[in-house]
Scaffold this motif. Structure first.
Motif, PDB file in Angstrom:
ATOM      1  N   GLY A  31       0.867  -0.866   0.190  1.00  0.00           N
ATOM      2  CA  GLY A  31      -0.154  -0.063  -0.149  1.00  0.00           C
ATOM      3  C   GLY A  31       0.825   1.402  -0.294  1.00  0.00           C
ATOM      4  N   GLY A  32       2.007   1.273  -0.765  1.00  0.00           N
ATOM      5  CA  GLY A  32       3.063   2.503  -0.820  1.00  0.00           C
ATOM      6  C   GLY A  32       2.961   2.858   0.622  1.00  0.00           C
ATOM      7  N   PHE A  33       2.849   3.965   1.158  1.00  0.00           N
ATOM      8  CA  PHE A  33       3.787   4.817   2.482  1.00  0.00           C
ATOM      9  C   PHE A  33       3.154   3.866   3.678  1.00  0.00           C
ATOM     10  N   ALA A  34       1.590   3.357   3.283  1.00  0.00           N
ATOM     11  CA  ALA A  34       0.883   2.547   4.534  1.00  0.00           C
ATOM     12  C   ALA A  34       1.034   2.173   5.140  1.00  0.00           C
ATOM     13  N   ILE A  35       2.215   0.573   4.841  1.00  0.00           N
ATOM     14  CA  ILE A  35       2.680   0.137   5.388  1.00  0.00           C
ATOM     15  C   ILE A  35       3.649   0.647   6.444  1.00  0.00           C
ATOM     16  N   SER A  60      12.191   1.339  -8.851  1.00  0.00           N
ATOM     17  CA  SER A  60      13.245   1.777  -8.876  1.00  0.00           C
ATOM     18  C   SER A  60      13.770   2.824  -8.468  1.00  0.00           C
ATOM     19  N   ASP A  61      12.073   3.986  -8.275  1.00  0.00           N
ATOM     20  CA  ASP A  61      12.487   4.999  -8.012  1.00  0.00           C
ATOM     21  C   ASP A  61      12.921   5.280  -6.668  1.00  0.00           C
ATOM     22  N   GLY A  62      12.888   6.373  -5.404  1.00  0.00           N
ATOM     23  CA  GLY A  62      13.174   6.958  -4.247  1.00  0.00           C
ATOM     24  C   GLY A  62      12.050   5.961  -3.743  1.00  0.00           C
ATOM     25  N   ALA A  63      11.135   6.493  -3.449  1.00  0.00           N
ATOM     26  CA  ALA A  63       9.815   5.601  -2.590  1.00  0.00           C
ATOM     27  C   ALA A  63       9.871   3.900  -2.865  1.00  0.00           C
ATOM     28  N   GLY A  64      10.204   3.738  -3.559  1.00  0.00           N
ATOM     29  CA  GLY A  64      10.279   2.292  -3.237  1.00  0.00           C
ATOM     30  C   GLY A  64      11.865   2.270  -2.427  1.00  0.00           C
ATOM     31  N   PHE A  65      12.850   2.753  -2.819  1.00  0.00           N
ATOM     32  CA  PHE A  65      14.132   2.337  -2.344  1.00  0.00           C
ATOM     33  C   PHE A  65      13.417   2.660  -0.630  1.00  0.00           C
ATOM     34  N   GLU A 101       9.776  11.146 -11.053  1.00  0.00           N
ATOM     35  CA  GLU A 101      11.037  10.916 -11.676  1.00  0.00           C
ATOM     36  C   GLU A 101      11.536  10.537 -12.881  1.00  0.00           C
ATOM     37  N   GLY A 102      10.141  10.517 -13.434  1.00  0.00           N
ATOM     38  CA  GLY A 102       9.484  10.113 -14.890  1.00  0.00           C
ATOM     39  C   GLY A 102      10.039   8.530 -15.236  1.00  0.00           C
ATOM     40  N   THR A 103      10.731   7.417 -14.919  1.00  0.00           N
ATOM     41  CA  THR A 103      10.382   6.129 -14.686  1.00  0.00           C
ATOM     42  C   THR A 103       9.828   5.086 -14.403  1.00  0.00           C
ATOM     43  N   LEU A 104       9.798   4.204 -14.712  1.00  0.00           N
ATOM     44  CA  LEU A 104       8.539   3.198 -15.027  1.00  0.00           C
ATOM     45  C   LEU A 104       8.291   2.051 -13.570  1.00  0.00           C
TER      46      LEU A 104
END
Length: 174
Positions: A31-35, A60-65, A101-104
């Motif tokens: 749930g994204g940052f809901a975790i 592979s973006d900042g949020a994912g990391f 970030e413009g990435t998939l």
């Protein structure tokens, strides 16, 4: 379809759909940052990690990391692996505009890229198990867990017995 031992942790529901088309295993959405505030889901991830291991596959973006690093600190290192997708410029078809970030993300990268990422992470492939039939929504209906009066309460009791998060939907329970 590849059958693997580890459960896969992803960020969102579209990521879950993408992975379930490629791999036969448990797939859990953070749930994204809901975790960060969902103690029930973190407890579920910890339990699954101790039983079968987990593989984190975030964007592979900042949020994912940020999510990946949170899980890295919450799960014993011998129970967690990480699969990384490359940063590919673009946007998902369903979105009006691309990510910050413009990435998939996981949902947008080609299937072979995801399969390569899983292989590079060292997934443990399992033989296909034909001995146990898959549970379906029709089974849930027959057992009174969906589509009938009181099914929501009955499903919540089942979730409690199974020590699963109380807000899981019937689809998540499948």
């Amino acid at each position: 379809m590849i059958h693997i031992k580890e459960a896969i942790i992803v960020e969102g529901r579209y990521d879950v759909n993408k992975i379930k088309q490629l791999v036969d295993t448990v797939v859990i959405e953070t749930g994204g940052f809901a975790i960060f505030n969902n103690k029930e889901k973190l407890a579920l991830i910890r339990r699954i990690a101790s039983e079968r291991g987990i593989l984190v596959l975030t964007d592979s973006d900042g949020a994912g990391f940020v999510i990946r690093n949170y899980l890295r600190g919450a799960i014993p290192k011998e129970q967690i692996r990480h699969a990384y997708i490359p940063q590919i410029a673009g946007k998902e078809k369903r979105k009006a505009k691309g990510s910050k970030e413009g990435t998939l993300g996981v949902e947008g990268v080609p299937n072979d890229v995801i399969l390569d990422a899983l292989q590079n992470a060292g997934i443990e492939c399992l033989p296909e198990d034909h001995s146990r039939p898959k549970i379906t929504k029709a089974d849930f209906f027959a057992w009174g867990l969906t589509g009938v009066p009181g099914s929501n309460e009955k499903r919540k009791r089942l979730l409690k017995v199974l020590d699963l998060p109380s807000h899981m939907t019937a689809n998540a329970l499948l």
